[in-house]
Design an enzyme around this catalytic site. Sequence first.
Site, PDB file in Angstrom:
ATOM      1  N   GLY A 196       0.809  -1.219   0.000  1.00 10.21           N
ATOM      2  CA  GLY A 196       0.000   0.000   0.000  1.00 10.21           C
ATOM      3  C   GLY A 196       0.838   1.262   0.000  1.00 10.21           C
ATOM      4  N   THR A 232      -4.423  -1.084   9.178  1.00 16.34           N
ATOM      5  CA  THR A 232      -4.944  -1.259  10.537  1.00 16.34           C
ATOM      6  C   THR A 232      -6.076  -0.241  10.741  1.00 16.34           C
ATOM      7  OG1 THR A 232      -3.174   0.228  11.283  1.00 16.34           O
ATOM      8  CG2 THR A 232      -2.817  -2.126  11.598  1.00 16.34           C
ATOM      9  N   PRO A 233      -7.166  -0.419   9.979  1.00 17.41           N
ATOM     10  CA  PRO A 233      -8.232   0.601  10.026  1.00 17.41           C
ATOM     11  C   PRO A 233      -8.998   0.576  11.350  1.00 17.41           C
ATOM     12  CG  PRO A 233      -8.940  -1.299   8.739  1.00 17.41           C
ATOM     13  CD  PRO A 233      -7.509  -1.557   9.130  1.00 17.41           C
ATOM     14  N   PHE A 250       7.066   7.135   9.586  1.00 19.62           N
ATOM     15  CA  PHE A 250       6.658   8.528   9.824  1.00 19.62           C
ATOM     16  C   PHE A 250       6.498   9.325   8.536  1.00 19.62           C
ATOM     17  CE2 PHE A 250       8.774   7.181  13.751  1.00 19.62           C
ATOM     18  CZ  PHE A 250       7.789   7.476  14.688  1.00 19.62           C
ATOM     19  N   CYS A 309      -4.696   8.495   8.661  1.00 23.68           N
ATOM     20  CA  CYS A 309      -4.133   8.117   9.961  1.00 23.68           C
ATOM     21  C   CYS A 309      -4.452   9.018  11.143  1.00 23.68           C
ATOM     22  CB  CYS A 309      -2.626   7.956   9.826  1.00 23.68           C
ATOM     23  SG  CYS A 309      -2.229   6.540   8.783  1.00 23.68           S
TER      24      CYS A 309
HETATM   25  P1  NAD Z   1      -3.031   0.464   2.561  1.00 26.98           P
HETATM   26  O1  NAD Z   1      -4.436   0.118   2.803  1.00 26.98           O
HETATM   27  O2  NAD Z   1      -2.678   1.427   1.467  1.00 26.98           O
HETATM   28  O3  NAD Z   1      -2.169  -0.867   2.275  1.00 26.98           O
HETATM   29  C1  NAD Z   1      -2.255  -2.039   3.030  1.00 26.98           C
HETATM   30  C2  NAD Z   1      -2.153  -3.232   2.084  1.00 26.98           C
HETATM   31  O4  NAD Z   1      -2.050  -4.430   2.861  1.00 26.98           O
HETATM   32  C3  NAD Z   1      -3.367  -3.409   1.161  1.00 26.98           C
HETATM   33  O5  NAD Z   1      -2.944  -3.371  -0.189  1.00 26.98           O
HETATM   34  C4  NAD Z   1      -3.943  -4.782   1.555  1.00 26.98           C
HETATM   35  O6  NAD Z   1      -4.453  -5.520   0.458  1.00 26.98           O
HETATM   36  C5  NAD Z   1      -2.711  -5.467   2.130  1.00 26.98           C
HETATM   37  N1  NAD Z   1      -3.018  -6.584   3.025  1.00 26.98           N
HETATM   38  C6  NAD Z   1      -3.932  -6.631   4.022  1.00 26.98           C
HETATM   39  N2  NAD Z   1      -3.891  -7.845   4.631  1.00 26.98           N
HETATM   40  C7  NAD Z   1      -2.927  -8.558   4.008  1.00 26.98           C
HETATM   41  C8  NAD Z   1      -2.403  -9.868   4.196  1.00 26.98           C
HETATM   42  N3  NAD Z   1      -2.854 -10.663   5.162  1.00 26.98           N
HETATM   43  N4  NAD Z   1      -1.425 -10.294   3.371  1.00 26.98           N
HETATM   44  C9  NAD Z   1      -0.957  -9.499   2.388  1.00 26.98           C
HETATM   45  N5  NAD Z   1      -1.403  -8.242   2.161  1.00 26.98           N
HETATM   46  C10 NAD Z   1      -2.378  -7.776   2.971  1.00 26.98           C
HETATM   47  O7  NAD Z   1      -2.478   1.008   3.954  1.00 26.98           O
HETATM   48  P2  NAD Z   1      -1.270   2.013   4.178  1.00 26.98           P
HETATM   49  O8  NAD Z   1      -1.725   3.419   4.003  1.00 26.98           O
HETATM   50  O9  NAD Z   1      -0.074   1.523   3.434  1.00 26.98           O
HETATM   51  O10 NAD Z   1      -1.045   1.813   5.738  1.00 26.98           O
HETATM   52  C11 NAD Z   1      -0.455   0.624   6.243  1.00 26.98           C
HETATM   53  C12 NAD Z   1      -0.103   0.858   7.707  1.00 26.98           C
HETATM   54  O11 NAD Z   1       0.875   1.896   7.806  1.00 26.98           O
HETATM   55  C13 NAD Z   1      -1.266   1.300   8.572  1.00 26.98           C
HETATM   56  O12 NAD Z   1      -1.126   0.725   9.843  1.00 26.98           O
HETATM   57  C14 NAD Z   1      -1.088   2.798   8.667  1.00 26.98           C
HETATM   58  O13 NAD Z   1      -1.616   3.333   9.866  1.00 26.98           O
HETATM   59  C15 NAD Z   1       0.410   2.942   8.671  1.00 26.98           C
HETATM   60  N6  NAD Z   1       0.926   4.217   8.148  1.00 26.98           N
HETATM   61  C16 NAD Z   1       0.380   4.771   7.031  1.00 26.98           C
HETATM   62  C17 NAD Z   1       0.926   5.946   6.510  1.00 26.98           C
HETATM   63  C18 NAD Z   1       0.374   6.600   5.271  1.00 26.98           C
HETATM   64  O14 NAD Z   1       0.836   7.678   4.934  1.00 26.98           O
HETATM   65  N7  NAD Z   1      -0.578   6.013   4.566  1.00 26.98           N
HETATM   66  C19 NAD Z   1       2.051   6.533   7.131  1.00 26.98           C
HETATM   67  C20 NAD Z   1       2.584   5.920   8.260  1.00 26.98           C
HETATM   68  C21 NAD Z   1       2.019   4.750   8.766  1.00 26.98           C
HETATM   69  C1  UGA Z   2       0.728  12.242   8.709  1.00 25.89           C
HETATM   70  C2  UGA Z   2       2.022  12.565   9.459  1.00 25.89           C
HETATM   71  O1  UGA Z   2       2.476  13.870   9.066  1.00 25.89           O
HETATM   72  C3  UGA Z   2       3.094  11.525   9.155  1.00 25.89           C
HETATM   73  O2  UGA Z   2       4.259  11.795   9.937  1.00 25.89           O
HETATM   74  C4  UGA Z   2       2.555  10.133   9.505  1.00 25.89           C
HETATM   75  O3  UGA Z   2       3.506   9.142   9.170  1.00 25.89           O
HETATM   76  C5  UGA Z   2       1.279   9.886   8.714  1.00 25.89           C
HETATM   77  O4  UGA Z   2       0.312  10.920   9.033  1.00 25.89           O
HETATM   78  C6  UGA Z   2       0.623   8.586   9.050  1.00 25.89           C
HETATM   79  O5  UGA Z   2       0.847   8.018  10.098  1.00 25.89           O
HETATM   80  O6  UGA Z   2      -0.176   8.190   8.189  1.00 25.89           O
HETATM   81  P1  UGA Z   2      -0.127  12.566   6.210  1.00 25.89           P
HETATM   82  O7  UGA Z   2      -1.454  12.320   6.824  1.00 25.89           O
HETATM   83  O8  UGA Z   2       0.247  11.764   5.031  1.00 25.89           O
HETATM   84  O9  UGA Z   2       1.022  12.337   7.310  1.00 25.89           O
HETATM   85  O10 UGA Z   2       0.005  14.105   5.783  1.00 25.89           O
HETATM   86  P2  UGA Z   2       0.162  15.471   6.636  1.00 25.89           P
HETATM   87  O11 UGA Z   2       1.091  16.347   5.924  1.00 25.89           O
HETATM   88  O12 UGA Z   2       0.444  15.207   8.057  1.00 25.89           O
HETATM   89  O13 UGA Z   2      -1.284  16.112   6.494  1.00 25.89           O
HETATM   90  C7  UGA Z   2      -2.405  15.534   7.118  1.00 25.89           C
HETATM   91  C8  UGA Z   2      -3.552  16.519   7.112  1.00 25.89           C
HETATM   92  O14 UGA Z   2      -3.255  17.612   7.959  1.00 25.89           O
HETATM   93  C9  UGA Z   2      -3.866  17.108   5.747  1.00 25.89           C
HETATM   94  O15 UGA Z   2      -5.248  17.107   5.543  1.00 25.89           O
HETATM   95  C10 UGA Z   2      -3.323  18.521   5.830  1.00 25.89           C
HETATM   96  O16 UGA Z   2      -4.030  19.459   5.025  1.00 25.89           O
HETATM   97  C11 UGA Z   2      -3.540  18.827   7.292  1.00 25.89           C
HETATM   98  N1  UGA Z   2      -2.626  19.885   7.787  1.00 25.89           N
HETATM   99  C12 UGA Z   2      -1.299  19.692   7.778  1.00 25.89           C
HETATM  100  C13 UGA Z   2      -3.164  21.058   8.275  1.00 25.89           C
HETATM  101  O17 UGA Z   2      -4.399  21.223   8.314  1.00 25.89           O
HETATM  102  N2  UGA Z   2      -2.317  22.037   8.714  1.00 25.89           N
HETATM  103  C14 UGA Z   2      -0.966  21.876   8.725  1.00 25.89           C
HETATM  104  O18 UGA Z   2      -0.250  22.816   9.164  1.00 25.89           O
HETATM  105  C15 UGA Z   2      -0.460  20.673   8.231  1.00 25.89           C
END
Ligand code: NAD
Ligand code: UGA
Length: 497
Positions: free
Chosen positions: A14, A101-102, A172, A286
């Site tokens: 993902g 991890t929704p 992060f 997140c």
């Molecule tokens: P995502 O939904 O984009 O991707 C997750 C993927 O895992 C999906 O493609 C799904 O099909 C796959 N999956 C689920 N169960 C599986 C299994 N048993 N075997 C193989 N594949 C499987 O999610 P994401 O945005 O990449 O987030 C993943 C994790 O990272 C979450 O816990 C999220 O909180 C964390 N996180 C996300 C971000 C972000 O910017 N999106 C940043 C930091 C941390």
């Molecule tokens: C955020 C964190 O910044 C990452 O460090 C973290 O890894 C990630 O969540 C995660 O765990 O998924 P992200 O959600 O991708 O990253 O993007 P951000 O830049 O944090 O923006 C999130 C939201 O906050 C956006 O809607 C943005 O418009 C809003 N935002 C950001 C504000 O309203 N004001 C600001 O000053 C900054």
Amino acid sequence: FHPPVRSICCIGAGYVGGPTCTLLAARCPHIQVTIVDVNPSRIAAWNSPPDPLTGELTGLPVFEPGLGEVVKACRGRNLWFSTEIDEAIRAADLIFVSVNTPTKKSGIGAGYAADLHYVESSTRRIASVATSSKIIVEKSTVPCRTASSMRTILEANSRPGIHFDILSNPEFLAEGTAMRDLQNPDRVLIGCLDTPSGREAADRLGEVYENWVAPERIYTTGLWSSELSKLAANALLAQRISSINSLAAICESTGANIGEVAHACGLDKRIGPNFLRATCGFGGSCFSKDLLNLVYLSESLGLHPVAEYWRGVLAMNDWSKARFAQKVVSTMFNTITSKRVAVLGFAFKKDTGDTRESPAITLCRTFLEDNALLSIYDPKVPHEQIWRDLVNDPSRPSPSPYPGSGGVLLDSSLDASIASLKSSSRVTLASSALEACRDAEAVVITTPWDQFRTLDWQAVFSQMQKPAFVFDGHSGFLDVARLEKIGFKVQAVGRGP
Ligand code: NAD
Ligand code: UGA
């Protein structure tokens, strides 16, 4: 216990698994990296060929500036995308668990707790197919002490003589700047058990990062501190936004300007200038999810005032979105019925096509409930995604086997709702910002894409109904004085009368 890492498997292709392990493959040509997923269409998209005309990888499932170039350089060399999960697990010395991890939608903790089903099924699969000892790394954001459950599952189900060490290594990165953040992280956090094999596993993972990250940026802690630090960091970031948004409301009623207030506060080194932009609310997959998780954890521990404190950050965010929508309606003479409103931006932030929890969704739904006619434009979000988001109720349990793909419902009732919305002609999806603004009575900036700042605003003005309103959901994004000179009536978050 563990030899140096030569082969890595990442479970979950993902927004995190894909970019993270692609960058890792680029910086570690001596390591074989295989990213696997249960969703075959996602893997097919990661393996999609370059555009024959431009040579660019436009079919990837995740849009991130700079990602396509790195995938192109590494794919087929030491980077592989596959659905052969068992094979990749067996071959790996180290496995990242990077699945979604929704927030749980039903059952105990519904609406708050993290759904750990995907983490657990990945863990069980590792235990059942692994034929050698491995380092297992939690990359997903998980509640505190999840590693302990993973260890119990691994120990209870693995073959004799096989040893697993579990590390926490939260991610992060922020979307839209993922490649930059991964290349140059503020810190890499590694949590381990304080045992000889735990510490050695942490050293092995640290050595992988040291291929491009300075050792002083790699911080090793206990497992539970590492897990909690990820939730804490997101909670603190979200709290900062809710704090500035609360002050923006005061600015709008007093004539103070939130840009000036934020700048004045940010000059204090203890506060710092970043992440203080007032907006129509934060979005993304997140912040809300992790805050809810923290609230649930606090409630479970009986720490009710702590839960209330963090719940307030979410309440302020909901109120910020509602307040902005209310401002649009009240400024337009208290009715937007049958008025065309151009919505610029649908992704939750610029430079991503991700719409999860995007404030634009809430705003569009509110405008539709108030009977407006919407013209929506976003440079990266596919039209089908916009239709789904407009009709999908995110609180409904998802029947999809792949709920990772944006929590989207793939069922017939959804198709019927989309067909009905399309035929109502209440929403038009435009192919440019200028087209979206044609004949509109108001333009609402929901996502601060750079191209909206440099739009030909004179041309926008000449084709709009008058009075022509602009509502800027991101303080300081548009040049308000310039727009007012053209003739627009402008309202921007945090800007007083
Ligand atoms: P995502 O939904 O984009 O991707 C997750 C993927 O895992 C999906 O493609 C799904 O099909 C796959 N999956 C689920 N169960 C599986 C299994 N048993 N075997 C193989 N594949 C499987 O999610 P994401 O945005 O990449 O987030 C993943 C994790 O990272 C979450 O816990 C999220 O909180 C964390 N996180 C996300 C971000 C972000 O910017 N999106 C940043 C930091 C941390
Ligand atoms: C955020 C964190 O910044 C990452 O460090 C973290 O890894 C990630 O969540 C995660 O765990 O998924 P992200 O959600 O991708 O990253 O993007 P951000 O830049 O944090 O923006 C999130 C939201 O906050 C956006 O809607 C943005 O418009 C809003 N935002 C950001 C504000 O309203 N004001 C600001 O000053 C900054």
